[in-house]
Motif scaffolding. Structure first.
Motif, mmCIF file in Angstrom:
data_model
loop_
_atom_site.group_PDB
_atom_site.id
_atom_site.type_symbol
_atom_site.label_atom_id
_atom_site.label_comp_id
_atom_site.label_asym_id
_atom_site.label_seq_id
_atom_site.Cartn_x
_atom_site.Cartn_y
_atom_site.Cartn_z
ATOM 1 N N GLN A 99 1.790 -8.814 -17.151
ATOM 2 C CA GLN A 99 1.785 -10.208 -16.694
ATOM 3 C C GLN A 99 0.528 -10.554 -15.904
ATOM 4 O OE1 GLN A 99 6.125 -10.120 -14.988
ATOM 5 N NE2 GLN A 99 5.636 -12.240 -15.460
ATOM 6 N N GLY A 100 -0.295 -9.577 -15.633
ATOM 7 C CA GLY A 100 -1.515 -9.831 -14.859
ATOM 8 C C GLY A 100 -1.226 -10.207 -13.413
ATOM 9 N N ILE A 101 -0.196 -9.594 -12.841
ATOM 10 C CA ILE A 101 0.165 -9.895 -11.450
ATOM 11 C C ILE A 101 -0.935 -9.367 -10.518
ATOM 12 C CG2 ILE A 101 1.863 -9.421 -9.606
ATOM 13 C CD1 ILE A 101 2.897 -11.277 -11.937
ATOM 14 N N THR A 102 -1.410 -10.243 -9.645
ATOM 15 C CA THR A 102 -2.485 -9.837 -8.728
ATOM 16 C C THR A 102 -1.974 -9.571 -7.312
ATOM 17 O OG1 THR A 102 -2.939 -12.148 -8.172
ATOM 18 C CG2 THR A 102 -4.241 -11.182 -9.973
ATOM 19 N N HIS A 103 -0.860 -10.224 -6.945
ATOM 20 C CA HIS A 103 -0.343 -10.107 -5.584
ATOM 21 C C HIS A 103 1.162 -9.868 -5.609
ATOM 22 C CE1 HIS A 103 -4.173 -12.088 -4.950
ATOM 23 N NE2 HIS A 103 -4.098 -11.765 -3.674
ATOM 24 N N ILE A 104 1.582 -8.817 -4.929
ATOM 25 C CA ILE A 104 3.006 -8.517 -4.849
ATOM 26 C C ILE A 104 3.452 -8.665 -3.404
ATOM 27 C CG2 ILE A 104 4.737 -6.700 -5.097
ATOM 28 C CD1 ILE A 104 3.162 -5.736 -7.562
ATOM 29 N N VAL A 105 4.410 -9.550 -3.198
ATOM 30 C CA VAL A 105 5.015 -9.728 -1.878
ATOM 31 C C VAL A 105 6.497 -9.431 -2.076
ATOM 32 C CG1 VAL A 105 5.478 -11.342 0.001
ATOM 33 C CG2 VAL A 105 3.329 -11.520 -1.275
ATOM 34 N N ARG A 106 6.996 -8.387 -1.410
ATOM 35 C CA ARG A 106 8.397 -7.993 -1.615
ATOM 36 C C ARG A 106 8.918 -7.308 -0.368
ATOM 37 N NH1 ARG A 106 7.083 -3.354 -6.180
ATOM 38 N NH2 ARG A 106 5.839 -1.994 -4.838
ATOM 39 N N GLY A 107 10.172 -6.897 -0.415
ATOM 40 C CA GLY A 107 10.815 -6.323 0.768
ATOM 41 C C GLY A 107 10.271 -4.942 1.119
ATOM 42 N N SER A 108 10.287 -4.628 2.418
ATOM 43 C CA SER A 108 9.726 -3.351 2.869
ATOM 44 C C SER A 108 10.597 -2.168 2.452
ATOM 45 C CB SER A 108 9.537 -3.354 4.382
ATOM 46 O OG SER A 108 10.769 -3.616 4.999
ATOM 47 N N ASP A 109 11.783 -2.445 1.930
ATOM 48 C CA ASP A 109 12.591 -1.334 1.400
ATOM 49 C C ASP A 109 11.907 -0.706 0.181
ATOM 50 O OD1 ASP A 109 13.123 -3.908 0.261
ATOM 51 O OD2 ASP A 109 14.866 -3.092 -0.783
ATOM 52 N N LEU A 110 10.933 -1.407 -0.387
ATOM 53 C CA LEU A 110 10.242 -0.875 -1.563
ATOM 54 C C LEU A 110 8.889 -0.241 -1.220
ATOM 55 C CD1 LEU A 110 11.181 -3.729 -4.044
ATOM 56 C CD2 LEU A 110 11.929 -1.350 -4.150
ATOM 57 N N LEU A 111 8.625 -0.108 0.086
ATOM 58 C CA LEU A 111 7.313 0.413 0.492
ATOM 59 C C LEU A 111 7.001 1.773 -0.145
ATOM 60 C CD1 LEU A 111 4.848 -0.278 2.265
ATOM 61 C CD2 LEU A 111 5.939 0.938 4.136
ATOM 62 N N ASP A 112 7.993 2.663 -0.219
ATOM 63 C CA ASP A 112 7.664 3.977 -0.794
ATOM 64 C C ASP A 112 7.778 4.006 -2.321
ATOM 65 O OD1 ASP A 112 10.378 4.135 -1.085
ATOM 66 O OD2 ASP A 112 10.644 5.972 0.082
ATOM 67 N N SER A 113 8.081 2.875 -2.913
ATOM 68 C CA SER A 113 7.962 2.760 -4.369
ATOM 69 C C SER A 113 6.514 2.467 -4.746
ATOM 70 C CB SER A 113 8.829 1.602 -4.899
ATOM 71 O OG SER A 113 10.176 1.997 -4.927
ATOM 72 N N THR A 114 5.804 1.842 -3.838
ATOM 73 C CA THR A 114 4.430 1.430 -4.142
ATOM 74 C C THR A 114 3.507 2.606 -4.512
ATOM 75 O OG1 THR A 114 4.736 -0.557 -2.873
ATOM 76 C CG2 THR A 114 2.460 0.104 -3.245
ATOM 77 N N PRO A 115 3.511 3.714 -3.750
ATOM 78 C CA PRO A 115 2.640 4.820 -4.182
ATOM 79 C C PRO A 115 3.027 5.343 -5.566
ATOM 80 C CG PRO A 115 4.113 5.494 -2.387
ATOM 81 C CD PRO A 115 4.184 4.006 -2.472
ATOM 82 N N ARG A 116 4.304 5.316 -5.884
ATOM 83 C CA ARG A 116 4.740 5.768 -7.212
ATOM 84 C C ARG A 116 4.185 4.826 -8.278
ATOM 85 N NH1 ARG A 116 9.730 6.688 -3.850
ATOM 86 N NH2 ARG A 116 10.119 8.931 -3.942
ATOM 87 N N GLN A 117 4.228 3.547 -7.988
ATOM 88 C CA GLN A 117 3.734 2.573 -8.962
ATOM 89 C C GLN A 117 2.214 2.640 -9.092
ATOM 90 O OE1 GLN A 117 5.777 -1.120 -7.857
ATOM 91 N NE2 GLN A 117 7.721 -0.022 -7.918
ATOM 92 N N ILE A 118 1.538 2.902 -7.977
ATOM 93 C CA ILE A 118 0.078 3.025 -8.043
ATOM 94 C C ILE A 118 -0.298 4.267 -8.857
ATOM 95 C CG2 ILE A 118 -2.021 3.461 -6.673
ATOM 96 C CD1 ILE A 118 -0.842 1.671 -4.481
ATOM 97 N N CYS A 119 0.494 5.305 -8.685
ATOM 98 C CA CYS A 119 0.283 6.528 -9.445
ATOM 99 C C CYS A 119 0.417 6.229 -10.952
ATOM 100 C CB CYS A 119 1.375 7.490 -8.988
ATOM 101 S SG CYS A 119 0.989 9.165 -9.193
ATOM 102 N N LEU A 120 1.439 5.500 -11.306
ATOM 103 C CA LEU A 120 1.626 5.114 -12.714
ATOM 104 C C LEU A 120 0.477 4.224 -13.197
ATOM 105 C CD1 LEU A 120 5.479 4.511 -12.834
ATOM 106 C CD2 LEU A 120 4.193 6.005 -14.380
ATOM 107 N N GLN A 121 0.065 3.290 -12.349
ATOM 108 C CA GLN A 121 -1.061 2.408 -12.741
ATOM 109 C C GLN A 121 -2.292 3.230 -13.084
ATOM 110 O OE1 GLN A 121 -1.353 0.152 -9.137
ATOM 111 N NE2 GLN A 121 0.558 -0.951 -9.517
ATOM 112 N N ARG A 122 -2.547 4.254 -12.291
ATOM 113 C CA ARG A 122 -3.736 5.074 -12.542
ATOM 114 C C ARG A 122 -3.660 5.734 -13.904
ATOM 115 N NH1 ARG A 122 -4.892 7.816 -6.662
ATOM 116 N NH2 ARG A 122 -5.347 5.844 -5.646
#
Ligand code: GLU
Ligand code: ZN
Length: 284
Positions: free
Chosen positions: A183-206
């Protein structure tokens, strides 16, 4: 046409209707997009049919409409996206960094929260049912969160995570990463309960060669006992016949003071004020 510099999204799972806490995060994501003249999309994350509640998607969309949070374009439904998830999964397996895991719940429990990589080095696919995990090995992921500040996660401490489940459903981490990129999402604003999902998603992005969006994790509202307010703990559904006072409360949580210069019974006037406030004061 000028390229859009901001593309945001709200991505609810239809496990229940929205409650006050999810309204606050939806609102933060909406206001941030609108204050930046950006686009804002809705994506229904219905990749987990067993946990889905009948009518929940419709109820969520109705809440967004009632509270004036109008989205751009078509709604994306993850159940339409299985081919894309399958393709990503095959790519990752082709790279040799995703592997089958047959560990039982009982075996996993022995190691607490962190998966110790037991099945990493198997040479051929098992005959029994298996999940698929991403080998994150010794990666260290760092990112700047616009609200929470600098973050650093040692993937070895988070452990290899599941990207496809034993029951053949795709995992949230994979679906989100594939769709945010698509979808070409440039900015993600979401709940802090997902903070430790972010490194997993960045890992997948790489590994999938996808860009990393900007992240902002909004503190999640808790119950009086400090536990997370969630659809599962049966937080009351939002009322629909008089949204303005609740909207004002949600804005207070985001530290946006709605004063009496605003027509406080009009949802659109309240939102216009909030967008303006957000653009001059920044996020939270
Ligand atoms: N679908 C997820 C949830 O409702 C949120 C996904 C996201 O914002 O990345 O918790
Ligand atoms: Zn295993």
């Amino acid at each position: 046409m000028e390229a859009t510099l901001y593309r945001g999204r709200f991505a609810p799972s239809p496990t229940g209707s929205l409650h006050f806490g999810s309204l606050v995060t939806a609102l933060a994501s909406y206001l941030d997009a609108r204050a930046c003249n950006g686009e804002w999309y809705v994506r229904i994350e219905d990749v987990d049919p067993p946990r889905e509640r009948r009518g929940a998607s419709r109820a969520i969309l109705k809440v967004l409409e009632t509270y004036g949070l109008t989205w751009d374009g078509e709604i994306i439904w993850q159940h339409d996206r299985y081919d894309a998830y399958r393709e990503a999964l095959e790519r990752l397996r082709g790279q040799g960094i995703a592997y089958p895991c047959t560990c039982s719940r009982k075996e996993l429990a022995k190691h607490g929260h962190v998966y110790p990589g037991t099945c990493r080095y198997r040479t051929k696919d098992p005959d029994s049912l298996f999940a698929i995990r991403l080998n994150c090995d010794t990666e260290v992921i760092e990112f700047n969160d616009r609200i929470q500040g600098r973050q650093r996660f040692d993937m070895a401490e988070l452990g290899d995570f599941i990207i496809a489940r034993k029951d053949k459903l795709f995992a949230y981490q994979l679906a989100v990463t594939v769709d945010d990129a698509w979808q070409g999402i440039t900015h993600i604003v979401r709940g802090s309960d997902l903070l430790d999902s972010t490194p997993r998603q960045i890992c997948l992005q790489r590994h999938l060669n996808s860009p990393t969006p900007s992240y902002a994790h909004v503190p999640v509202i808790t119950n009086l006992d400090g536990s997370k307010l969630s659809k599962q703990t049966m937080a009351p559904a939002l009322q629909m016949n008089n949204p303005a006072p609740i909207l004002i409360k949600a804005l207070q949580v985001l530290k946006i003071p709605v004063d009496d210069t605003v027509e406080i019974t009009n949802v659109n006037a309240i939102l216009a004020f909030a967008i303006h406030y957000w653009s001059s004061n920044g996020l939270m």
